[in-house]
Design a protein around this motif. Structure first.
Motif, PDB file in Angstrom:
ATOM      1  N   GLY A   1      57.632 -55.829 -52.205  1.00 35.50           N
ATOM      2  CA  GLY A   1      56.244 -55.742 -51.775  1.00 35.50           C
ATOM      3  C   GLY A   1      55.249 -56.425 -52.670  1.00 35.50           C
ATOM      4  N   LYS A   2      55.696 -57.354 -53.510  1.00 38.65           N
ATOM      5  CA  LYS A   2      54.748 -57.940 -54.458  1.00 38.65           C
ATOM      6  C   LYS A   2      53.958 -59.105 -53.876  1.00 38.65           C
ATOM      7  CE  LYS A   2      56.708 -61.492 -57.322  1.00 38.65           C
ATOM      8  NZ  LYS A   2      57.257 -61.890 -58.603  1.00 38.65           N
ATOM      9  N   TYR A   3      54.237 -59.486 -52.624  1.00 37.27           N
ATOM     10  CA  TYR A   3      53.576 -60.637 -52.022  1.00 37.27           C
ATOM     11  C   TYR A   3      52.615 -60.205 -50.928  1.00 37.27           C
ATOM     12  CZ  TYR A   3      57.496 -62.816 -54.374  1.00 37.27           C
ATOM     13  OH  TYR A   3      58.403 -63.191 -55.326  1.00 37.27           O
ATOM     14  N   VAL A   4      51.463 -60.858 -50.875  1.00 40.55           N
ATOM     15  CA  VAL A   4      50.487 -60.534 -49.845  1.00 40.55           C
ATOM     16  C   VAL A   4      50.931 -61.158 -48.523  1.00 40.55           C
ATOM     17  CG1 VAL A   4      48.606 -60.412 -51.511  1.00 40.55           C
ATOM     18  CG2 VAL A   4      49.081 -62.585 -50.367  1.00 40.55           C
ATOM     19  N   PRO A   5      50.578 -60.558 -47.396  1.00 45.48           N
ATOM     20  CA  PRO A   5      50.860 -61.199 -46.109  1.00 45.48           C
ATOM     21  C   PRO A   5      49.978 -62.427 -45.951  1.00 45.48           C
ATOM     22  CG  PRO A   5      49.537 -59.237 -45.792  1.00 45.48           C
ATOM     23  CD  PRO A   5      49.918 -59.243 -47.240  1.00 45.48           C
ATOM     24  N   GLY A   6      50.454 -63.403 -45.217  1.00 46.34           N
ATOM     25  CA  GLY A   6      49.645 -64.606 -45.032  1.00 46.34           C
ATOM     26  C   GLY A   6      50.443 -65.741 -44.448  1.00 46.34           C
TER      27      GLY A   6
END
Length: 390
Positions: A189-194
């Motif tokens: 979960g360390k990455y932002v959605p995009g």
């Protein structure tokens, strides 16, 4: 390849003190010359490439990093907030939020894009003691950083131009990449959605025919990146330079520009660093060159060696005419010992009775070869031309 931690201290480039703290090196005079020359080279390279330089503070409110995403995704590598006047201030872990706010400081038109903002600025990482090592991994970092604000149609060209600047700088500095790495998101979960797919596709296209390794789990929390990896004498890899495509922070900070259609549009942010942290770059230069820096980077470029005390006044006269050349007179020890002591200096000139009588300089190069004796003014002009920054 020598260890920069040992050689850097022997050459009087940098040092540390437990009262200052681990991972907080200081620069001695010769090291400061190398650092300044490197920073000036990068500044001039960027200016010629259309970058505009800014300065921003090393502190920011905690809210700034909550908006950027650093507080949620990078907090473990940041120093704790400081309570000041009812506000929580944080030592910044990166420069990008500040540059986003500089962009946002007034309205922008599509005619201004791409807008390239560059800075060599301080940032701070709460590195664990066991991870620290000489100049390679420190807690107080001077980062050569820049952010290009551009339209979607301009992103690939800007990222490609940034990678070309990196390769040009490496050629000038004598640095060879260990490999190119396309750093991709991994599980967790360390990455932002995009818009990760488009960003990755752009960077793959930028890499073109260059050999590279695609590695999951190495992306920034906000986007993929091209990392230029270097290796030290022990074969340990680290990232020196990077090019990143970011759709996240422009949205977080509400960045806009007015397009040709008169409507508001969201820019894309290209993060890029030509030589990364100044500390790590100098560590690599020390090891690659063994302290025998390119002449334009060398702390001392010309060493004058009077044979006897009778030759010292002429040596001083030559020194006074050196102008922008970084020169010194060495008088302690035998002539042979002084020549050996100056083996890393690009140019040495032995000054004896013949040179004094005829007003000449006999110049010796690092490889032991000698140039024909010349009138002092001509020799100094030739050396000054040779040591100009590329």
């Amino acid at each position: 390849m020598p260890d920069h931690r040992k050689l850097g201290r022997e050459l009087g480039l940098f040092g540390t003190d437990p009262l200052i703290g681990a991972g907080l090196p200081y620069w001695l005079p010769d090291g400061a010359i190398v650092r300044h020359s490197l920073e000036q080279y990068v500044h001039d390279l960027e200016r010629r490439a259309g970058y505009r330089h800014v300065h921003s503070p090393v502190l920011g409110k905690r809210e700034l990093y909550e908006i950027s995403g650093h507080w949620a995704h990078y907090r473990d590598d940041m120093y704790p907030p400081m309570d000041v006047g009812g506000e929580q201030l944080v030592l910044r872990p990166s420069l990008c939020p500040h540059h986003a706010l500089i962009y946002r400081s007034r309205g922008r038109s599509h005619r201004e894009l791409p807008l390239r903002l560059a800075e060599i600025g301080g940032m701070y990482r709460a590195e664990l003691s066991g991870a620290l090592g000489g100049l390679n991994r420190v807690r107080a970092i001077q980062l050569n950083d820049a952010h290009v604000f551009c339209t979607l149609d301009q992103v690939e060209a800007e990222a490609a131009a940034a990678l070309a600047l990196i390769r040009r700088a490496y050629d000038a500095l004598g640095i060879s990449p260990a490999r190119y790495r396309l750093s991709l998101p991994g599980p967790g979960g360390k990455y932002v959605p995009g818009n990760w797919a488009d960003a990755v596709a752009i960077l793959r296209s930028v890499l073109g025919g260059l050999p590279y390794d695609a590695v999951e789990g190495e992306a920034a929390f906000y986007g993929p990146k091209i990392d230029v990896q270097i290796a030290d004498g022990a074969g340990r890899e680290s990232t020196l330079s990077t090019v990143q495509v970011d759709f996240h922070q422009p949205a977080q900070f509400g960045l806009e520009y007015v397009g040709a259609d008169g409507a508001k549009h969201r820019p894309v942010m290209v993060h890029r660093s030509i030589i990364g942290s100044i500390e790590r770059a100098v560590a690599q230069l020390i090891e690659v060159h063994g302290g025998a820096f390119p002449a334009w980077l060398a702390p001392v470029q010309l060493r004058l060696l009077p044979v006897s005390a009778a030759d010292l006044p002429y040596a001083q006269d030559v020194l006074d005419r050196c102008g922008d050349l970084r020169a010194e007179i060495a008088v302690d020890g035998s002539l042979g010992a002084r020549i050996r002591d100056g083996r890393l200096v690009p140019y040495q000139a032995v000054i004896g009775p013949q040179e004094v009588a005829a007003g000449l300089l006999s110049v010796r190069l690092r490889d032991g070869s000698r140039l024909d004796a010349q009138p002092a003014e001509d020799a100094l002009a030739s050396i000054l031309k040779a040591v100009r920054q590329p």
